[in-house]
Design an enzyme around this catalytic site. Structure first.
Site: not given
Ligand code: GLA
Length: 395
Positions: A46, A136, A139-140, A185, A237
């Site tokens: 992550e 959630a 990755s919707s 994602d 982020y």
């Molecule tokens: C989100 C981002 C990814 C990644 C994750 C954390 O899902 O879209 O690119 O950085 O967070 O691992």
């Protein structure tokens, strides 16, 4: 994606015939085709992707589907089966970052990014259906983008390779949607394969499909959607990403991928306390991905629990991207029988995963629901996932 009410959390997905019929009713005529792309669960790795490190996500059996028909003009009409926006109309030539709202940012962002690459995107009618829960951490938004880019790659004959589609959807997210995310994602959604996790080297986009099946090991992978909604276009982020870039600069490397666990003692002397903890998360997480890949090849999924737990602790304490609901989901599932659990995705809300022995699945579900009720949190949505196929044309 960020939404207070999630109509997708429990809905069944429309079949291709229903989707085509709805398309005909709304837009007239049959679609040229229907494409689908999955959401993803990240098994481990992550906030390593934008540090040119390693990730190990898998595509899940929940997907976004788009029915698309090319139009003779440059206008775009968009409709979803779940939103309350009705038909949204746009003109290709006037797409600009910030010009779109709600879920339409994702398809329009992809069209914008392809045009920026010099691809001649046609006008189109597009109907979207999805059962990937919004916000959630599954990755919707990338599921939508990957369904759309797969459709447009076919319909324009652009012939983009998966790696190029990954970069185009990243451009859409970064510059059109405004979320400074990496490439994990969309790589999982485009390159996923049934029964496999996608071991991705984010420096060169090299992929190795790693067999990952829980059932033969008498395990299930539970997803616990905490219903705490998040958006990667908010500041958290981006600030983590900035800390990582600062850490790499001070350490004199191109990216944190180039820092090893053995370099951490030196890093502690060079970095301020907070930046050091951010760096330590990324460096140890990269190492955990490599260890997980090795364990899966050797002992199998039953051996990776401690790495999932360590990953969660690192995100909670060093990277500070967890939240009380995610921590409770992880702690409760561990206490009631899961062999490993962690938050998954970008953090600040979203979902946790819990690798659970088949016979204890109900006990874990019940314990988490009760713990959330006792804490006064929203009712979590809990379901199982397994590694599924990546994006493709289905009709
Ligand atoms: C989100 C981002 C990814 C990644 C994750 C954390 O899902 O879209 O690119 O950085 O967070 O691992």
């Amino acid at each position: 994606m960020n939404t207070a009410h999630d109509p997708l959390a429990t809905r069944a997905q429309a079949g291709t015939e229903d989707l085509a019929a709805r398309f005909a009713k709304e837009f007239g005529g049959n679609p040229d085709g229907i494409w689908q792309a999955p959401g993803r669960v990240n098994l481990i790795g992550e906030h390593t992707d934008y540090n040119e490190g390693f990730v190990l996500p898998f595509a899940i059996d929940r997907t976004a589907r788009v029915a698309v028909k090319v139009r003779p003009d440059a206008s775009v009409r968009l409709l979803s089966t779940f939103g309350d926006q009705g038909v949204v109309t746009a003109t290709l030539g006037s797409l600009r970052p910030g010009s779109a709202k709600g879920w339409t940012k994702y398809p329009l962002g992809v069209m914008w990014a392809l045009r920026e690459r010099g691809i001649d995107v046609p006008g189109m009618d597009l109907l979207l259906d999805s059962n990937v829960p919004l916000g959630a951490g599954l990755s919707s938004s990338h599921a939508i983008e990957c369904a759309v880019i797969s459709a447009l790659n076919d319909l324009t004959g652009a012939g983009l390779e998966a790696e190029e589609m990954v970069l185009a959807t990243q451009r859409a997210e970064n510059d059109f949607v405004g979320a400074p995310t990496g490439i994990m994602d969309q790589s999982a959604s485009l390159r996923g394969s049934e029964g496999h996790a996608v071991f991705l080297d984010c420096r060169d986009q090299n992929v190795r499909l790693v067999p990952f099946e829980t059932r033969p090991a008498d395990l299930v992978m539970l997803v616990i959607d905490t219903k705490v909604s998040h958006s990667h276009a908010d500041g958290g982020y981006a600030s983590r990403r900035a800390s990582c870039e600062l850490g790499a600069e001070v350490m004199g490397v191109k990216a944190l991928r180039d820092v090893q666990v053995g370099d951490l003692a030196e890093a502690a002397g060079l970095l301020d306390e907070v930046t050091f903890r951010r760096v330590r998360h990324v460096v140890t997480e990269n190492d955990r991905v490599l260890q997980t890949v090795e364990l899966l090849a050797g002992e199998g999924p039953a051996a990776i629990g401690p790495l999932l737990d360590a990953s969660h602790a690192s995100m909670r304490d060093d990277f500070e991207i967890s939240c009380p609901e995610l921590d409770l989901a992880v702690e409760t599932s561990r206490a009631s029988g899961a062999i490993g659990a962690r938050m998954t995705g970008g953090g600040f809300g979203g979902a946790a995963i819990a690798l659970t022995p088949v016979g204890l699945e109900q006990a874990v579900r019940d314990a988490v629901v009760k713990a959330f009720a006792d804490a006064g949190y929203k009712v979590p949505d809990i379901f199982t996932v397994s590694p599924a196929a990546g994006a493709r044309r289905i009709a």
